[in-house]
Design a protein around this motif. Structure first.
Motif, mmCIF file in Angstrom:
data_model
loop_
_atom_site.group_PDB
_atom_site.id
_atom_site.type_symbol
_atom_site.label_atom_id
_atom_site.label_comp_id
_atom_site.label_asym_id
_atom_site.label_seq_id
_atom_site.Cartn_x
_atom_site.Cartn_y
_atom_site.Cartn_z
ATOM 1 N N VAL A 1 1.018 -1.063 0.142
ATOM 2 C CA VAL A 1 -0.105 -0.097 0.072
ATOM 3 C C VAL A 1 0.995 1.209 0.156
ATOM 4 O O VAL A 1 1.478 1.602 0.994
ATOM 5 N N ILE A 2 1.086 1.951 -1.219
ATOM 6 C CA ILE A 2 2.026 2.802 -1.280
ATOM 7 C C ILE A 2 1.883 3.985 -0.392
ATOM 8 O O ILE A 2 2.692 4.557 0.083
ATOM 9 N N SER A 3 0.465 4.384 -0.368
ATOM 10 C CA SER A 3 0.140 5.591 0.588
ATOM 11 C C SER A 3 0.562 5.312 1.978
ATOM 12 O O SER A 3 0.842 6.403 2.617
ATOM 13 N N THR A 4 0.298 4.042 2.677
ATOM 14 C CA THR A 4 0.904 4.023 3.886
ATOM 15 C C THR A 4 2.498 3.974 3.927
ATOM 16 O O THR A 4 2.938 4.665 5.006
ATOM 17 N N LEU A 5 2.955 3.553 3.049
ATOM 18 C CA LEU A 5 4.526 3.710 2.989
ATOM 19 C C LEU A 5 4.871 5.165 2.571
ATOM 20 O O LEU A 5 5.790 5.378 3.397
ATOM 21 N N LEU A 6 4.350 5.887 1.825
ATOM 22 C CA LEU A 6 4.681 6.941 1.643
ATOM 23 C C LEU A 6 4.373 8.171 2.967
ATOM 24 O O LEU A 6 5.131 8.859 3.329
ATOM 25 N N GLN A 7 3.435 7.800 3.767
ATOM 26 C CA GLN A 7 3.081 8.562 4.865
ATOM 27 C C GLN A 7 4.143 8.258 5.835
ATOM 28 O O GLN A 7 4.775 9.232 6.416
ATOM 29 N N TYR A 8 4.489 7.001 6.289
ATOM 30 C CA TYR A 8 5.680 6.662 6.929
ATOM 31 C C TYR A 8 7.211 7.169 6.692
ATOM 32 O O TYR A 8 7.490 7.963 7.480
ATOM 33 N N THR A 9 7.354 7.040 5.490
ATOM 34 C CA THR A 9 8.701 7.608 4.877
ATOM 35 C C THR A 9 8.706 9.004 4.751
ATOM 36 O O THR A 9 9.722 9.609 4.919
ATOM 37 N N SER A 10 7.678 9.826 4.455
ATOM 38 C CA SER A 10 7.721 11.324 4.267
ATOM 39 C C SER A 10 8.131 11.712 5.721
ATOM 40 O O SER A 10 8.954 12.723 5.958
ATOM 41 N N ALA A 11 7.783 11.222 6.610
ATOM 42 C CA ALA A 11 8.190 11.509 8.176
ATOM 43 C C ALA A 11 9.503 11.228 8.235
ATOM 44 O O ALA A 11 10.356 12.047 9.029
ATOM 45 N N LYS A 12 9.892 10.117 8.230
ATOM 46 C CA LYS A 12 11.239 9.697 8.115
ATOM 47 C C LYS A 12 12.261 10.472 7.580
ATOM 48 O O LYS A 12 13.434 10.861 8.140
ATOM 49 N N TYR A 13 11.971 10.542 6.080
ATOM 50 C CA TYR A 13 12.953 11.402 5.318
ATOM 51 C C TYR A 13 12.533 12.783 4.952
ATOM 52 O O TYR A 13 13.430 13.383 4.153
ATOM 53 N N GLY A 14 11.709 13.389 5.526
ATOM 54 C CA GLY A 14 11.418 14.929 5.464
ATOM 55 C C GLY A 14 10.982 15.225 4.196
ATOM 56 O O GLY A 14 11.505 16.339 3.708
ATOM 57 N N PHE A 15 10.027 14.912 3.553
ATOM 58 C CA PHE A 15 9.299 15.220 2.258
ATOM 59 C C PHE A 15 7.977 15.143 2.512
ATOM 60 O O PHE A 15 7.547 14.795 3.102
ATOM 61 N N GLU A 16 7.427 15.850 1.232
ATOM 62 C CA GLU A 16 6.034 16.217 1.375
ATOM 63 C C GLU A 16 5.787 15.608 0.173
ATOM 64 O O GLU A 16 6.343 15.504 -1.010
ATOM 65 N N TYR A 17 4.212 15.038 -0.172
ATOM 66 C CA TYR A 17 3.779 14.455 -1.373
ATOM 67 C C TYR A 17 2.193 14.883 -1.230
ATOM 68 O O TYR A 17 1.688 14.886 -0.413
ATOM 69 N N ARG A 18 1.757 14.567 -2.434
ATOM 70 C CA ARG A 18 0.281 14.760 -2.640
ATOM 71 C C ARG A 18 -0.165 13.501 -3.604
ATOM 72 O O ARG A 18 0.621 13.012 -4.402
ATOM 73 N N ALA A 19 -1.357 13.039 -2.937
ATOM 74 C CA ALA A 19 -2.095 11.870 -3.582
ATOM 75 C C ALA A 19 -2.907 12.577 -4.753
ATOM 76 O O ALA A 19 -3.448 13.589 -4.449
ATOM 77 N N THR A 20 -3.055 11.765 -5.948
ATOM 78 C CA THR A 20 -3.877 12.405 -7.156
ATOM 79 C C THR A 20 -4.663 11.039 -7.620
ATOM 80 O O THR A 20 -4.000 10.041 -7.621
ATOM 81 N N SER A 21 -5.788 11.406 -8.347
ATOM 82 C CA SER A 21 -6.398 10.281 -8.816
ATOM 83 C C SER A 21 -6.256 10.614 -10.447
ATOM 84 O O SER A 21 -6.822 9.560 -11.081
ATOM 85 N N LYS A 22 -5.354 11.311 -11.144
ATOM 86 C CA LYS A 22 -5.019 11.467 -12.315
ATOM 87 C C LYS A 22 -3.837 10.590 -12.656
ATOM 88 O O LYS A 22 -3.044 10.364 -12.138
ATOM 89 N N ASN A 23 -4.438 9.975 -13.849
ATOM 90 C CA ASN A 23 -3.139 9.001 -14.353
ATOM 91 C C ASN A 23 -2.027 9.981 -14.986
ATOM 92 O O ASN A 23 -2.246 11.151 -15.522
#
Length: 88
Positions: free
Chosen positions: A66-88
């Motif tokens: 589940v990439i959204s879960t992994l991104l949530q965890y790693t964004s805090a760990k490695y200090g980056f921001e991300y956004r989810a989108t439904s667009k291809n």
């Protein structure tokens, strides 16, 4: 500019378990995130380490990662921001 790309399909990953599969067969999400972090200059994380992080934070499930879960965890760990989108 050149990039050192990490591939989940290295022969050495065929026998390293990742959930019900192996890194070779099942770690496309963690491998992609490793490459993104490295390219952005944020971290140089090995694919096995990222797979361990995915398991520890609950991102590894029976159907994959589940990439959204992994991104949530790693964004805090490695200090980056991300956004989810439904667009291809």
């Amino acid at each position: 500019m050149t990039y050192a790309v990490k591939f989940q399909t290295e022969t050495s990953y065929k026998n390293i378990k990742y959930g019900r599969g192996t890194i070779y067969s099942s770690a496309c999400g963690p491998a992609s995130l490793c490459n993104a972090l490295k390219t952005l200059g944020l971290a140089d994380v090995s694919i096995p380490t990222m797979c361990q992080l995915a398991v520890s934070c609950g991102a590894r499930v029976s159907g994959g990662t589940v990439i959204s879960t992994l991104l949530q965890y790693t964004s805090a760990k490695y200090g980056f921001e991300y956004r989810a989108t439904s667009k291809n």
